[in-house]
Motif scaffolding. Structure first.
Motif, mmCIF file in Angstrom:
data_model
loop_
_atom_site.group_PDB
_atom_site.id
_atom_site.type_symbol
_atom_site.label_atom_id
_atom_site.label_comp_id
_atom_site.label_asym_id
_atom_site.label_seq_id
_atom_site.Cartn_x
_atom_site.Cartn_y
_atom_site.Cartn_z
ATOM 1 N N LEU A 351 -35.501 -50.515 -54.355
ATOM 2 C CA LEU A 351 -35.406 -50.536 -55.814
ATOM 3 C C LEU A 351 -36.642 -49.917 -56.438
ATOM 4 O O LEU A 351 -36.551 -49.133 -57.393
ATOM 5 C CB LEU A 351 -35.208 -51.968 -56.302
ATOM 6 N N GLN A 352 -37.801 -50.244 -55.904
ATOM 7 C CA GLN A 352 -39.035 -49.677 -56.436
ATOM 8 C C GLN A 352 -39.079 -48.166 -56.222
ATOM 9 O O GLN A 352 -39.490 -47.411 -57.120
ATOM 10 C CB GLN A 352 -40.245 -50.333 -55.764
ATOM 11 N N ALA A 353 -38.622 -47.709 -55.060
ATOM 12 C CA ALA A 353 -38.611 -46.259 -54.789
ATOM 13 C C ALA A 353 -37.662 -45.543 -55.738
ATOM 14 O O ALA A 353 -37.986 -44.462 -56.253
ATOM 15 C CB ALA A 353 -38.206 -46.013 -53.340
ATOM 16 N N ALA A 354 -36.498 -46.127 -55.978
ATOM 17 C CA ALA A 354 -35.539 -45.506 -56.901
ATOM 18 C C ALA A 354 -36.070 -45.518 -58.326
ATOM 19 O O ALA A 354 -35.861 -44.561 -59.094
ATOM 20 C CB ALA A 354 -34.202 -46.243 -56.825
ATOM 21 N N ASP A 355 -36.761 -46.588 -58.693
ATOM 22 C CA ASP A 355 -37.352 -46.684 -60.031
ATOM 23 C C ASP A 355 -38.438 -45.637 -60.211
ATOM 24 O O ASP A 355 -38.534 -44.974 -61.249
ATOM 25 C CB ASP A 355 -37.909 -48.088 -60.242
ATOM 26 N N GLU A 356 -39.266 -45.466 -59.203
ATOM 27 C CA GLU A 356 -40.335 -44.464 -59.286
ATOM 28 C C GLU A 356 -39.753 -43.048 -59.341
ATOM 29 O O GLU A 356 -40.260 -42.191 -60.073
ATOM 30 C CB GLU A 356 -41.279 -44.622 -58.097
ATOM 31 N N LEU A 357 -38.694 -42.812 -58.582
ATOM 32 C CA LEU A 357 -38.061 -41.482 -58.584
ATOM 33 C C LEU A 357 -37.535 -41.128 -59.968
ATOM 34 O O LEU A 357 -37.642 -39.977 -60.407
ATOM 35 C CB LEU A 357 -36.906 -41.461 -57.568
ATOM 36 N N THR A 358 -36.968 -42.102 -60.666
ATOM 37 C CA THR A 358 -36.296 -41.837 -61.942
ATOM 38 C C THR A 358 -37.127 -42.244 -63.151
ATOM 39 O O THR A 358 -36.661 -42.106 -64.283
ATOM 40 C CB THR A 358 -34.962 -42.606 -61.989
ATOM 41 N N ARG A 359 -38.330 -42.740 -62.931
ATOM 42 C CA ARG A 359 -39.126 -43.339 -64.001
ATOM 43 C C ARG A 359 -39.281 -42.427 -65.206
ATOM 44 O O ARG A 359 -39.151 -42.866 -66.356
ATOM 45 C CB ARG A 359 -40.503 -43.723 -63.456
#
Length: 457
Positions: A351-359
């Motif tokens: 979830l954190q990786a996906a959030d950082e990718l789309t931030r």
């Protein structure tokens, strides 16, 4: 939604509405996976749609399932319109055009989800086969016109059918001629909901591209890969699409409640009767707008629950989050869609990786992508690159999340096995819709009729 709610708890404030949604918070160990999938019922003899009434019909299928399963029948005006598992572990409902839907039980693993789907489809086949009925698993009705599509005798659909042409050009197509696969997922807190909502809202168009399977309308190619995705661009933009406030870092339950308050209602239910309330918003209803129009005009928690079920953003917030971007599809995709989202949202690192990718994805960029995907699919451009490149990265994040979850089947396989249909899409650089078009222009000799044989359940 199989059954509308009749909770008589009175409402007195916006805080009541917010608290209802916030009550969905639950500890991680209670997180579950609820998968929904729709399919088109058709007669095998001539690929025609199945009507509601008759010896071989939607109502006969529901009655047969009720007798076989022992589930409770859901009635509307004397007609059976669905079934509910007595302990709340799943439901069967019908969409406006007779699309058959399983709303699955809240399950712990994707292995259970696939077993549930298998069992449902096997049971359904046993009942449907003697009637000459089969089911088609794609995202859009490939052959039937709106006039040829049957209409189900369900009160909420009668209200929606009258209302949709007033607020958009494609609402009736959405209701009667599309199918989807959805997954419902939990959150542990407002902050957890916020992060999951933000990530999934931004990535919903990617799901539309990955699962695109509606390239035909009325017997010929429609120029799109996801006709269903295009339909949602003009259904009722007051209640659907992207929600810009979910991109904010301070977005919370109250923001969603405030938005929902200002969306026009569809109906309220009093003494089993549906009252058309499309002329007022829920906020106006709270402020007494229906006094003098109906008996018992005071808002209840059941009214709020039903209203939340009539909102159609790309990600819907109730006491859980609903991922709404994907077309319907063959059986393996019923497992792949929840796998994609569970891998992204149910593992903290993923979830954190996906959030950082789309931030830093802006609302304008995501909106433009949403507009481009129905026609271009994974070839849609995002920041100078094909969406395919983003898809590879995001599916990789999902796979890592599923492996980290470590939910194994009897063969010691983890849940990442259910991403195989997406791996095939990425390897071929082509969606199911593009496969269907290749068949249409090749082996199918310019006909959509073979889709009913090749992609039936």
């Amino acid at each position: 939604m199989a059954r509308d709610t009749t909770d008589q708890t009175p409402l007195s404030s916006v805080q009541d509405l917010t608290d209802y949604i916030a009550a969905g918070n639950k500890p991680r160990e209670r997180f579950r996976i609820g998968t929904e999938h729709e399919k088109f019922a058709f007669f095998r003899a001539d690929n025609s749609p199945v009507p509601y009434f008759g010896e071989a019909s939607i109502s006969a299928l529901l009655t047969g399932l009720q007798q076989k399963s022992g589930w409770e029948p859901i009635m509307d005006g004397g007609n059976i319109i669905g079934l509910a598992e007595p302990s709340g572990m799943g439901a069967i409902s019908i969409e406006p055009g007779g699309q058959f839907e399983l709303s699955g039980a809240p399950l712990d693993t994707l292995h259970e989800t696939c077993r549930e789907s298998n069992q449902h489809l096997a049971t359904l086949r046993d009942i449907a086969e003697p009637m000459g009925i089969r089911f088609l698993g794609i995202g859009g009705s490939p052959k039937w016109t709106y006039a040829q599509t049957p209409q189900m005798p369900k009160s909420r659909y009668e209200i929606m059918t009258r209302y949709m042409p007033k607020v958009g050009s494609k609402g009736l197509d959405m209701m009667y001629r599309t199918c989807t696969i959805q997954v419902n997922l939990d959150f542990s807190s407002e902050a957890d909901m916020r992060q999951k909502m933000r990530v999934s809202m931004k990535l919903q168009s990617l799901a539309t591209a990955l699962f695109a399977s509606s390239p035909f309308t009325e017997g010929k190619p429609n120029g799109l890969l996801s006709w269903r995705g295009d339909i949602w661009r003009d259904v009722d933009n007051q209640r659907s699409g992207l929600l810009d406030f979910t991109f904010r870092d301070d977005f919370g339950f109250r923001d969603y409640a405030e938005w929902a308050l200002d969306v026009p209602m569809y109906f309220i239910v009093r003494d089993g009767r549906y009252h058309d309330c499309t002329h007022v918003t829920f906020r106006q209803f709270m402020n007494g707008a229906l006094k003098g129009e109906i008996a018992d005009p005071a808002p209840t928690m059941g009214d709020w629950t039903n209203h939340l079920s009539t909102l159609f953003p790309d990600v819907r917030l109730k006491r859980f989050l609903e991922m709404r971007g994907a077309d319907g599809g063959p059986w393996r995709r019923i497992c792949a869609l929840p796998a994609f989202w569970v891998g992204l949202l149910y593992d903290d690192a993923a979830l954190q990786a996906a959030d950082e990718l789309t931030r830093d994805w802006s609302f304008a960029e995501v909106s433009a992508l949403r507009d481009a995907v129905p026609a271009a699919g994974l070839k849609a451009q995002f920041r100078g690159h094909a969406l395919l490149d983003v898809a590879r990265e995001v599916v990789g994040i999902s796979r890592t999340g599923l492996k980290t979850r470590g939910k194994l089947n009897r063969e010691s396989q983890d849940e990442s096995i259910f991403l195989a249909p997406l791996d095939e899409v990425l390897a071929k650089k082509a969606t199911l819709a593009e496969d269907l078009l290749s068949l249409y222009h090749g082996r199918w000799n310019g006909s959509v009729e073979p889709v009913f044989e090749d992609y039936q359940y």
